[in-house]
Design an enzyme around this catalytic site. Structure first.
Site, PDB file in Angstrom:
ATOM      1  N   ASP A   9       7.101  12.334   2.570  1.00 19.20           N
ATOM      2  CA  ASP A   9       8.292  12.256   3.398  1.00 19.20           C
ATOM      3  C   ASP A   9       9.396  11.526   2.636  1.00 19.20           C
ATOM      4  OD1 ASP A   9       9.406  12.454   6.354  1.00 19.20           O
ATOM      5  OD2 ASP A   9       9.964  10.485   5.580  1.00 19.20           O
ATOM      6  N   LEU A  28       3.289   0.181   9.375  1.00 20.33           N
ATOM      7  CA  LEU A  28       2.965  -1.183   8.946  1.00 20.33           C
ATOM      8  C   LEU A  28       4.125  -2.137   9.194  1.00 20.33           C
ATOM      9  CD1 LEU A  28       1.056  -0.468   5.616  1.00 20.33           C
ATOM     10  CD2 LEU A  28       0.102  -1.019   7.861  1.00 20.33           C
ATOM     11  N   TYR A  50      17.770   7.926   0.950  1.00 19.33           N
ATOM     12  CA  TYR A  50      16.977   6.927   0.240  1.00 19.33           C
ATOM     13  C   TYR A  50      17.429   6.846  -1.220  1.00 19.33           C
ATOM     14  CZ  TYR A  50      13.869   7.530   4.286  1.00 19.33           C
ATOM     15  OH  TYR A  50      13.342   7.621   5.563  1.00 19.33           O
ATOM     16  N   ALA A  67       4.485   3.078  -0.981  1.00 20.03           N
ATOM     17  CA  ALA A  67       3.820   2.329  -2.050  1.00 20.03           C
ATOM     18  C   ALA A  67       4.730   2.320  -3.265  1.00 20.03           C
ATOM     19  CB  ALA A  67       2.470   2.948  -2.404  1.00 20.03           C
ATOM     20  N   ARG A  68       4.752   1.198  -3.954  1.00 21.82           N
ATOM     21  CA  ARG A  68       5.575   1.085  -5.160  1.00 21.82           C
ATOM     22  C   ARG A  68       4.814   1.483  -6.416  1.00 21.82           C
ATOM     23  NH1 ARG A  68      10.138  -2.553  -4.615  1.00 21.82           N
ATOM     24  NH2 ARG A  68      10.282  -3.378  -2.500  1.00 21.82           N
ATOM     25  N   GLN A 107       9.876  12.402  14.471  1.00 19.63           N
ATOM     26  CA  GLN A 107       9.537  11.261  13.622  1.00 19.63           C
ATOM     27  C   GLN A 107      10.113   9.990  14.228  1.00 19.63           C
ATOM     28  OE1 GLN A 107      10.473   9.552   9.208  1.00 19.63           O
ATOM     29  NE2 GLN A 107       9.872  11.713   9.295  1.00 19.63           N
TER      30      GLN A 107
END
Length: 362
Positions: free
Chosen positions: A75, A248, A80, A321-322, A218
């Site tokens: 996604d 999270l 972004y 996640a990075r 969403q």
């Protein structure tokens, strides 16, 4: 990832089972893993609502590792990093055969007045010409010929935008009926496979459904932010897929965030109530999840994720996640199921701590 891994396996009672368990995304024909990879966190620094500095090599490695780990959807959104996350996805997946790539879900309607000006917040603009231009730009950045799920990022409010709050509606706002018709037209034209609405309430979903079926929604949804329960119930009644974002709660439910952690000024969370005034209650809920995590040898983040995807009507949840190592910390949650006793214990903890808002149990 093979084509077979994108097909349905075992759904059972609504929870994914098996190594590559999937769930139908409404009636789109797509079967998705209960957890998907989210790219907001890898969007890079220097723009409004950035998560701070990132490393592009790590980000690309994370995208590939997610696919290799069986996650079959990603996604993203042009907002972004002003296209940066989409560009990273295009680079990461370029050498993977089309049939083996994860599904790509992106969005439209959150734009800057000047694409080079990152200093201020974006605007919610869903004019037909803007939507079509954004779609073409996303296709180029992602290096694909169609989008699997194209979503309206926020309801159009015209020139006014307040992040995560109800914005004032300007006179130039495009009506929902008009922009949803454009989305339906794009689907008919084959440029997108399915269409969805992000951050729209149940009343708005009713309006859209009268024009064209809402394939997916969403909403934000986590053990802290449970306000989207009515929209999830709406989706369940209309055979609409639900992709929950921030399961999270932007890192609060990972179990790693502490009261003395100082966020950088270029991290949008530094101004959020979740990380300031509401932090004590939120961390108390995290502490209540630790015994459950220990019971199963899981991480707190995994328990929080399983809670979100256990909610009736939720198809999948977005997790960021990075780097690849962070994915390993949560990817196992997609095949785990909490017991009714566990869910009751979590509901009691939500009530006792006063964390967040919304129903504690379906």
């Amino acid at each position: 990832m093979s084509t077979a891994s994108r097909a349905a396996s075992v759904r059972g009672d609504g929870q994914a089972t098996g190594e590559h368990g999937t769930r139908p995304l409404g009636d789109t024909g797509m079967e998705i893993t209960p957890l998907g990879f989210g790219t907001w966190v890898i969007s890079g620094p220097g723009w409004e609502y950035s998560w701070g500095a990132t490393d592009d090599a790590d980000s690309i490695a994370a995208i590939r590792h997610a696919a290799d780990s069986g996650i079959n959807w990603i996604d993203t959104a042009p907002a972004y990093g002003l296209g940066h996350s989409e560009e990273l996805i295009g680079r990461a997946l370029a050498d993977i055969p089309a049939a083996d790539r994860p599904y790509i879900f992106t969005k439209t309607g959150l734009v800057w007045s000047d694409g080079d000006d990152r200093s201020g917040p974006p605007r919610r603009i869903m004019r037909p010409d803007v939507v079509r231009a954004e779609l073409e730009a996303s296709l180029r950045r992602l290096r694909v010929d169609h989008i699997d799920l194209y979503q309206v990022h926020w309801p159009d409010t015209g020139d006014v935008f307040v992040y995560r709050e109800e914005g004032e509606i300007s006179a130039d706002a495009t009506p929902l009926q008009e922009y949803w018709q454009v989305m339906a037209d794009l689907k008919k034209e084959g440029k997108v496979r399915a269409i969805g609405l992000s951050n729209h309430d149940a009343a708005q979903l009713d309006i859209a459904e009268d024009i064209a079926h809402v394939d997916a929604i969403q909403p934000p949804f986590s053990a802290i932010n449970r306000t989207a329960a009515p929209e999830i119930a709406w989706a369940r009644a209309h055979n609409t897929g639900v992709i929950a974002y921030s399961p999270l709660q932007s890192g609060l439910l990972t179990g790693a965030f502490t009261a003395d952690r100082v966020l950088s000024t270029d991290d949008w969370r530094s101004g959020s109530a979740d990380f300031t005034t509401d932090l004590p209650a939120n961390l108390a809920l995290v502490d209540a999840l630790r015994p459950i995590a220990a019971r199963y040898g899981m991480a707190v983040a995994e328990v929080a994720l399983v809670w979100a995807i256990s909610w009736p009507g939720v198809t999948g949840a977005i997790v960021g996640a990075r780097n690849p190592a962070q994915i390993d910390g949560w990817v196992g949650a997609r095949t785990f199921t909490l017991t009714p006793t566990d869910l009751n214990e979590i509901a009691a903890a939500i009530t006792a701590t006063g964390a967040g808002t919304g129903p504690a149990h379906p």
